[in-house]
Structure formats: structure tokens, C-alpha cells
Design a protein around this motif. Structure first.
Motif, mmCIF file in Angstrom:
data_model
loop_
_atom_site.group_PDB
_atom_site.id
_atom_site.type_symbol
_atom_site.label_atom_id
_atom_site.label_comp_id
_atom_site.label_asym_id
_atom_site.label_seq_id
_atom_site.Cartn_x
_atom_site.Cartn_y
_atom_site.Cartn_z
ATOM 1 N N PHE A 198 0.852 -1.188 0.000
ATOM 2 C CA PHE A 198 0.000 0.000 0.000
ATOM 3 C C PHE A 198 0.889 1.240 0.000
ATOM 4 N N GLY A 199 0.314 2.350 -0.372
ATOM 5 C CA GLY A 199 1.086 3.587 -0.462
ATOM 6 C C GLY A 199 1.861 3.664 -1.764
ATOM 7 N N THR A 200 2.461 4.811 -2.025
ATOM 8 C CA THR A 200 3.205 5.026 -3.265
ATOM 9 C C THR A 200 4.638 4.508 -3.141
ATOM 10 N N GLU A 201 5.233 4.223 -4.274
ATOM 11 C CA GLU A 201 6.622 3.765 -4.292
ATOM 12 C C GLU A 201 7.560 4.920 -3.977
ATOM 13 N N LYS A 202 8.551 4.641 -3.122
ATOM 14 C CA LYS A 202 9.520 5.652 -2.720
ATOM 15 C C LYS A 202 10.926 5.100 -2.895
ATOM 16 N N VAL A 203 11.946 5.953 -2.665
ATOM 17 C CA VAL A 203 13.337 5.569 -2.895
ATOM 18 C C VAL A 203 14.156 5.785 -1.627
ATOM 19 N N ILE A 204 14.993 4.813 -1.294
ATOM 20 C CA ILE A 204 15.904 4.946 -0.149
ATOM 21 C C ILE A 204 17.025 5.903 -0.528
ATOM 22 N N THR A 205 17.181 6.961 0.261
ATOM 23 C CA THR A 205 18.194 7.979 -0.037
ATOM 24 C C THR A 205 19.332 7.999 0.974
ATOM 25 N N GLN A 206 19.184 7.296 2.100
ATOM 26 C CA GLN A 206 20.281 7.220 3.063
ATOM 27 C C GLN A 206 20.174 5.926 3.861
ATOM 28 N N SER A 207 21.222 5.106 3.798
ATOM 29 C CA SER A 207 21.264 3.864 4.565
ATOM 30 C C SER A 207 22.705 3.372 4.626
ATOM 31 N N ILE A 208 22.968 2.511 5.611
ATOM 32 C CA ILE A 208 24.260 1.827 5.721
ATOM 33 C C ILE A 208 23.955 0.359 5.990
ATOM 34 N N ASN A 209 24.277 -0.487 5.032
ATOM 35 C CA ASN A 209 23.998 -1.925 5.137
ATOM 36 C C ASN A 209 22.514 -2.155 5.430
ATOM 37 N N ASN A 210 22.186 -2.652 6.636
ATOM 38 C CA ASN A 210 20.794 -2.955 6.959
ATOM 39 C C ASN A 210 20.148 -1.890 7.843
ATOM 40 N N LYS A 211 20.789 -0.743 7.949
ATOM 41 C CA LYS A 211 20.255 0.343 8.784
ATOM 42 C C LYS A 211 19.762 1.469 7.880
ATOM 43 N N LEU A 212 18.466 1.720 7.948
ATOM 44 C CA LEU A 212 17.823 2.711 7.079
ATOM 45 C C LEU A 212 17.604 4.023 7.816
ATOM 46 N N SER A 213 18.007 5.139 7.144
ATOM 47 C CA SER A 213 17.850 6.462 7.745
ATOM 48 C C SER A 213 16.826 7.325 7.012
ATOM 49 N N GLU A 214 16.923 7.369 5.673
ATOM 50 C CA GLU A 214 16.072 8.290 4.928
ATOM 51 C C GLU A 214 15.412 7.628 3.725
ATOM 52 N N ILE A 215 14.163 7.995 3.512
ATOM 53 C CA ILE A 215 13.404 7.652 2.308
ATOM 54 C C ILE A 215 12.941 8.953 1.673
ATOM 55 N N ASP A 216 13.228 9.121 0.386
ATOM 56 C CA ASP A 216 12.882 10.368 -0.315
ATOM 57 C C ASP A 216 13.384 11.591 0.447
ATOM 58 N N ASN A 217 14.628 11.474 0.979
ATOM 59 C CA ASN A 217 15.319 12.575 1.670
ATOM 60 C C ASN A 217 14.608 13.043 2.945
#
Length: 380
Positions: A198-217
Motif C-alpha cells: 500500500f502507499g506510493t513507491e519511494k526511494v531509499i536515499t540514506q542507509s548503511i547496510n541494513n540500517k535505514l535512515s532516509e526515504i525520499d530525503n
């Protein structure tokens, strides 16, 4: 090929009535999936080695055991296999001997003999090993020429530490590879999740290995909480209800990633597999009926149209998240698989911290979360 299925419960081995009569001294492969506390408090490995002296014995801890059409806890599901022509060889590494899981995967498969190697089954520590890096290392050596399936060991819903052993008592940090050799072994696979996006497709803009920080900035955690609504107050537990669909760069087929933990101060989310920058993501939610239907479809995927008989053994590796979500309906997904294979296929397996399998007929294996992954074993 002959096979037998046992449940080790209350210090007793209970044999499934559909088991074949084997010659114990000729058994070549034993797979045992069970509760961590049983491996730590019993001498089950020694008992199996005494009964099946020539067999390769692989054991791993679970978040629940699959014993034919039942899902059990605090037991060990044991499959015994005796082949007519197939050879079995195993290899192990200890994750603490390597800088990362990629190097461990490379070293592991290099220990196998590639001559007439048909299939590799991986059983890995599920607490210390980065599953996606492990698969990356394995793929770099097999070059997508040999199918790889398997899973990461579990520890119930505690996520503390896991145990794996191959020809030894299970211990922390072990990764085992089981190689099947020859043209007579017939192994197939299937994997499917059944989650709704569900929801719109977004892009990961900041991560390190398996740790996610930012989606679409923007803060990934803040965005995730917005999508969760009232369930955000129940994090991190509610994260199992809302995994992430991740399409990795340069790929077309998405994989599912489970959230293991969140850091409210750092605004990060830690997943069970890598989530690289540039990956496309969509949020997912559970649908009980579709989860069960997906298990049935995964079973159908593992049956080729040219198969004239059902497999002797089906190894089911499903995610702990599915078990927690389905709860008292958990038997339904195993029963759905049993309906496809019938009474003469013995089911074994476990609930895991990650599943390893190619997509359908693709040989390139991937780490999955929140899927039902099936490996069928037969000999012509």
C-alpha cells in the motif's frame, strides 16, 4: 530414496506413521530443527550420531518447528534421509573468524567440492550473521549456476542468540552448507509472501547496510510511523505486521524486509537484510487469507509439470513474523502445503529469522523475510 520423520519431545523420539523403514547405519543426512533450550539441555546430537553413525547431521534452533502438518514449540523435528545414489557433503564456518558475512559466505562454499554439485542447503546462525551479505558472498562464487536454499536459525520471539551445528552440537555463530551431488537427486523450490502493498513507491536515499535512515530525503522512521497510524505506538513489535517491500538496484523483483529494531533518537530502522541506497520501497500489511494462500502457491511452484510423483521430503522454512501474525491460525499455512503434496510427502522445517531461496525458476538466490520458502527433495 527413503525417509523417516521423528519428533523429539519430552526426551523421547516419536516416529511419524508414514515414515519408511530405514537401515540406520546407511542413513546419509539428518536435519533437525528445534527449540534452543532442548539443544542446550539435552544430548540429542550424541544420540543421533550413535543411531546414524554415517550420516551428516545438521541441527539448528528455531522460532517454531514444523512436523508434517503441525506447528510445534519446544520440540525437535527430525528428518532422516537414505539415498540410493546421491552423495552428501557438508562444510561449516564460524562467523567470528571473518570481518563480515560476505567473506564468510565466500569461504563456506569454497569448502564444497563443485564436481557434480546439484544443490546447496544453507543453515545459518540467525543472530550474528547478516543474511543478505551471506547470500551475496555465496552468489559471487556459485555464479548463479547452482540453486541455493535454506534459512537463518531462530530463537523464538526473543531475538537473543541462535544455534547451528553440523556434525557437532549446535553453537553460536555457525554457518553450515549441505551439498547434494549427482544427477539422480531432484530438488526444487518455491517461495512467496502473500503480503499486500500500500502507499506510493519511494526511494531509499540514506542507509548503511541494513540500517535505514532516509526515504525520499526524509526521516524513514517518521514516514513509517505516519503510515502505521495507531500501530506506531506499539513499535517495534507492530513492525512485524508492516514489513517493507524492497526492490534492490538493478533488479526487478522485490524482496521483503522485516524490521528488527528502531532507534528513536537516531531516527533509524534496522532490518533483517541490507536496504541499499537507491532501492525502491513500498510499505506492506498482513492479510491472513493471502498469507495462507501464498504458502499453497509456494508448494505448487516447487512441483514441476514434468514431475510424475510427489517428493519424499518437503523442507518448509517460514518466517517468525508470519507465525506471530497468524498466531492460532498458524497451522493453516502448513496444512495448505500438506494439501498440495499429500500424505506421502513428509514435511519438516522451522520458523526462521530469514529465508534463502531463488525466485521461482531463477537460480540467483536471495534473502527473504516474511515468506514461506519450500525445498522439495526426491531421488529418481
Amino acid at each position: 530414496m527413503k525417509s523417516a520423520l521423528f519428533s523429539f519431545n519430552n526426551l523421547q523420539f516419536i516416529k511419524h506413521p508414514k515414515s519408511d523403514e530405514l537401515i540406520d547405519s546407511e542413513a546419509q543426512l539428518i536435519l533437525g530443527f528445534g527449540a534452543k533450550k532442548i539443544f542446550e539441555s539435552s544430548d540429542i546430537f550424541r544420540q543421533l550420531k550413535s543411531k546414524y553413525p554415517k550420516a551428516e547431521i545438521a541441527l539448528c534452533s528455531t522460532a517454531g518447528e514444523i512436523y508434517d502438518a503441525e506447528v510445534m514449540d519446544n520440540s525437535v523435528s527430525i528428518s532422516v534421509m537414505q539415498f540410493a545414489k546421491t552423495k552428501i557433503k557438508t562444510a561449516t564456518v564460524q562467523i567470528t573468524d571473518f570481518e563480515n558475512s560476505t567473506e564468510a559466505g565466500i569461504a563456506l562454499v569454497k569448502k564444497l567440492d563443485f564436481n557434480q554439485l546439484t544443490h546447496v542447503l544453507i543453515l545459518s546462525d540467525g543472530g550474528l550473521v547478516n543474511g543478505s551479505q551471506l547470500v551475496e558472498g555465496i552468489n559471487s562464487i556459485v555464479q548463479h549456476k547452482i540453486p541455493i536454499t535454506g534459512g537463518l536459525a531462530g530463537d523464538g520471539k526473543d531475538f537473543n542468540y541462535t544455534l547451528v551445528g553440523c556434525n557437532a552440537a549446535p553453537s553460536k555463530g555457525v554457518i553450515a552448507a549441505i551439498g547434494f551431488y549427482g544427477d539422480d537427486i531432484k530438488i526444487a523450490h518455491g517461495t512467496l509472501g502473500g503480503w499486500e502493498m500500500f502507499g506510493t513507491e519511494k526511494v531509499i536515499t540514506q542507509s548503511i547496510n541494513n540500517k535505514l535512515s532516509e526515504i525520499d530525503n526524509s526521516s524513514a522512521l517518521d514516514l513509517y510511523k505516519t503510515y502505521l497510524g495507531k500501530y506506531a505506538d506499539e513499535l517495534p513489535g507492530s513492525a512485524l505486521l508492516f514489513p517493507l517491500s524492497v526492490t534492490l538496484p538493478n533488479t526487478d523483483v522485490p524482496v521483503v524486509r522485516t524490521i528488527l529494531s528502531i532507534d528513536n533518537e537516531a531516527k533509524t530502522m534496522t532490518f533483517a537484510g541490507d536496504v541499499p541506497i537507491g532501492s525502491k520501497v513500498r510499505f506492506m500489511k498482513a492479510n491472513f487469507d493471502k498469507l495462507v494462500e501464498a504458502a499453497s502457491t509456494a508448494a505448487l511452484q516447487s512441483l514441476k509439470p514434468t514431475d510424475t510423483s510427489k517428493p519424499k521430503v518437503a523442507l518448509l522454512i517460514s518466517c517468525v513474523g508470519r507465525k506471530l501474525i497468524l498466531d492460532n491460525r498458524i497451522d493453516e499455512e502448513v496444512e495448505a502445503v500438506k494439501d498440495i503434496f499429500g500424505d506421502n510427502t513428509l514435511l519438516t522445517g522451522f520458523y526462521s529469522y530469514g529465508e534463502i531461496s531463488p525466485f521461482n525458476e531463477n537460480v540467483n538466490c536471495s534473502l527473504h523475510n516474511q515468506t514461506m520458502t519450500i525445498t522439495t527433495i526426491n531421488e529418481q
